[in-house]
Motif scaffolding. Sequence first.
Motif, mmCIF file in Angstrom:
data_model
loop_
_atom_site.group_PDB
_atom_site.id
_atom_site.type_symbol
_atom_site.label_atom_id
_atom_site.label_comp_id
_atom_site.label_asym_id
_atom_site.label_seq_id
_atom_site.Cartn_x
_atom_site.Cartn_y
_atom_site.Cartn_z
ATOM 1 N N LEU A 19 0.823 -1.209 0.000
ATOM 2 C CA LEU A 19 0.000 0.000 0.000
ATOM 3 C C LEU A 19 0.859 1.262 0.000
ATOM 4 O O LEU A 19 0.449 2.307 -0.516
ATOM 5 N N LEU A 20 2.053 1.164 0.578
ATOM 6 C CA LEU A 20 2.938 2.326 0.657
ATOM 7 C C LEU A 20 4.021 2.303 -0.419
ATOM 8 O O LEU A 20 4.970 3.075 -0.345
ATOM 9 N N ARG A 21 3.861 1.429 -1.409
ATOM 10 C CA ARG A 21 4.934 1.215 -2.378
ATOM 11 C C ARG A 21 5.317 2.492 -3.113
ATOM 12 O O ARG A 21 6.491 2.700 -3.452
ATOM 13 N N ASN A 22 4.350 3.383 -3.385
ATOM 14 C CA ASN A 22 4.651 4.602 -4.128
ATOM 15 C C ASN A 22 5.415 5.615 -3.283
ATOM 16 O O ASN A 22 5.993 6.566 -3.808
ATOM 17 N N ARG A 23 5.389 5.432 -1.964
ATOM 18 C CA ARG A 23 6.112 6.326 -1.077
ATOM 19 C C ARG A 23 7.475 5.773 -0.692
ATOM 20 O O ARG A 23 8.256 6.467 -0.045
ATOM 21 N N ILE A 24 7.725 4.540 -1.059
ATOM 22 C CA ILE A 24 9.015 3.933 -0.771
ATOM 23 C C ILE A 24 9.984 4.274 -1.896
ATOM 24 O O ILE A 24 9.660 4.140 -3.077
ATOM 25 N N LYS A 25 11.197 4.710 -1.530
ATOM 26 C CA LYS A 25 12.179 5.085 -2.529
ATOM 27 C C LYS A 25 12.545 3.878 -3.387
ATOM 28 O O LYS A 25 12.926 2.835 -2.862
ATOM 29 N N PRO A 26 12.414 3.981 -4.701
ATOM 30 C CA PRO A 26 12.726 2.850 -5.579
ATOM 31 C C PRO A 26 14.186 2.430 -5.453
ATOM 32 O O PRO A 26 15.064 3.239 -5.150
ATOM 33 N N TYR A 27 14.432 1.179 -5.703
ATOM 34 C CA TYR A 27 15.790 0.661 -5.686
ATOM 35 C C TYR A 27 16.590 1.304 -6.821
ATOM 36 O O TYR A 27 16.177 1.270 -7.979
ATOM 37 N N GLN A 28 17.726 1.914 -6.463
ATOM 38 C CA GLN A 28 18.496 2.678 -7.447
ATOM 39 C C GLN A 28 19.747 1.955 -7.928
ATOM 40 O O GLN A 28 20.459 2.466 -8.780
ATOM 41 N N GLY A 29 20.047 0.807 -7.376
ATOM 42 C CA GLY A 29 21.251 0.089 -7.780
ATOM 43 C C GLY A 29 21.110 -0.528 -9.154
ATOM 44 O O GLY A 29 20.070 -0.444 -9.806
ATOM 45 N N LYS A 30 22.168 -1.177 -9.595
ATOM 46 C CA LYS A 30 22.174 -1.819 -10.900
ATOM 47 C C LYS A 30 21.933 -3.315 -10.744
ATOM 48 O O LYS A 30 22.444 -3.945 -9.830
ATOM 49 N N TRP A 31 21.136 -3.854 -11.633
ATOM 50 C CA TRP A 31 20.870 -5.287 -11.652
ATOM 51 C C TRP A 31 21.808 -5.958 -12.660
ATOM 52 O O TRP A 31 22.134 -5.407 -13.704
ATOM 53 N N ARG A 32 22.167 -7.171 -12.346
ATOM 54 C CA ARG A 32 22.960 -7.943 -13.306
ATOM 55 C C ARG A 32 22.089 -8.396 -14.470
ATOM 56 O O ARG A 32 22.520 -8.427 -15.626
ATOM 57 N N TYR A 33 20.844 -8.737 -14.161
ATOM 58 C CA TYR A 33 19.911 -9.204 -15.184
ATOM 59 C C TYR A 33 18.804 -8.172 -15.323
ATOM 60 O O TYR A 33 18.035 -7.947 -14.383
ATOM 61 N N VAL A 34 18.749 -7.538 -16.470
ATOM 62 C CA VAL A 34 17.796 -6.449 -16.710
ATOM 63 C C VAL A 34 16.766 -6.898 -17.728
ATOM 64 O O VAL A 34 17.097 -7.525 -18.743
ATOM 65 N N ARG A 35 15.516 -6.598 -17.449
ATOM 66 C CA ARG A 35 14.411 -6.922 -18.341
ATOM 67 C C ARG A 35 13.654 -5.625 -18.669
ATOM 68 O O ARG A 35 13.734 -4.628 -17.941
ATOM 69 N N SER A 36 12.885 -5.652 -19.743
ATOM 70 C CA SER A 36 12.045 -4.503 -20.088
ATOM 71 C C SER A 36 10.712 -5.003 -20.619
ATOM 72 O O SER A 36 10.613 -6.110 -21.150
#
Length: 272
Positions: free
Chosen positions: A126-143
């Motif tokens: 419920l608070l996901r939009n107020r939680i700071k998104p993860y800013q690190g880099k992923w080894r496996y990236v999808r789009s």
Amino acid sequence: MIGDVSALLAMFALGLAASTFGAIVGLGGGVIIVPALLLLGPSMLGTDIDTAMAVGVSLGALVFTSLTSTLTFVREGKADLRSALFFSISSGPMSVLGASLTSLFDPDAFRRAFGYFMLFMVVLLLLRNRIKPYQGKWRYVRSYTDAAGARHEYGFNALPALVIGGVVGMISGLLGIGGGVLLIPAMVLLFRFPPHIASATSMAVIFVSAVFGSGMHLIRGEWDWLLVAALAPGALLGGWFGARISRRIGSVLLIRIMCGALLLFALRMIMT
């Protein structure tokens, strides 16, 4: 355990309702099947069903639910099978371990503790939009590009994916609920999966966990072929139907449905 037409119809309806709901939100349907068997077994089937048997039968039904829903999601291009494979590497074996431990845990204490954890997960969603998104880099990236043309990028690192997959598999085999109650929040909050992709990918992981977990329950004798066979037709249809319905639901509404499902599950775990 099933001796008349009314019992068969009751099992079909249970499999259909649980699997449709489970496929929509990516939880699998065990959250409905397990308590229904435990609480309504005497009225529907004329006999009590113990916890281990209910979990084993639920996982058997989840095999059919997750199979048809995953195939539907794959045809629609929503299931990320490469990501599902990472989670499944650990979820499959750990579901076997969880299934072997079902009868060893004190059910009341474990259910209450897990129920409170589910409440915590609801708050996070419920608070996901107020939680700071993860800013690190992923080894496996999808789009993923949605119907409106917006591009969403998400990803994961191998170790967190394996750890989360293992926990999901353990819970799946232990409780017969599929594991989506943990996997979907992790995908959405930690790895920024779009909700629809998270739900579809979760069903693919649930399929692997259900196959391994139900196999262990079968080996341990915590299984009833007639119950699984009675639930299977509704589970097959519900998995397909729920997957079709989910594409008509917006992301915001889908998250709310997920939260509602988690909340109901948490309350059931705490109060029983």
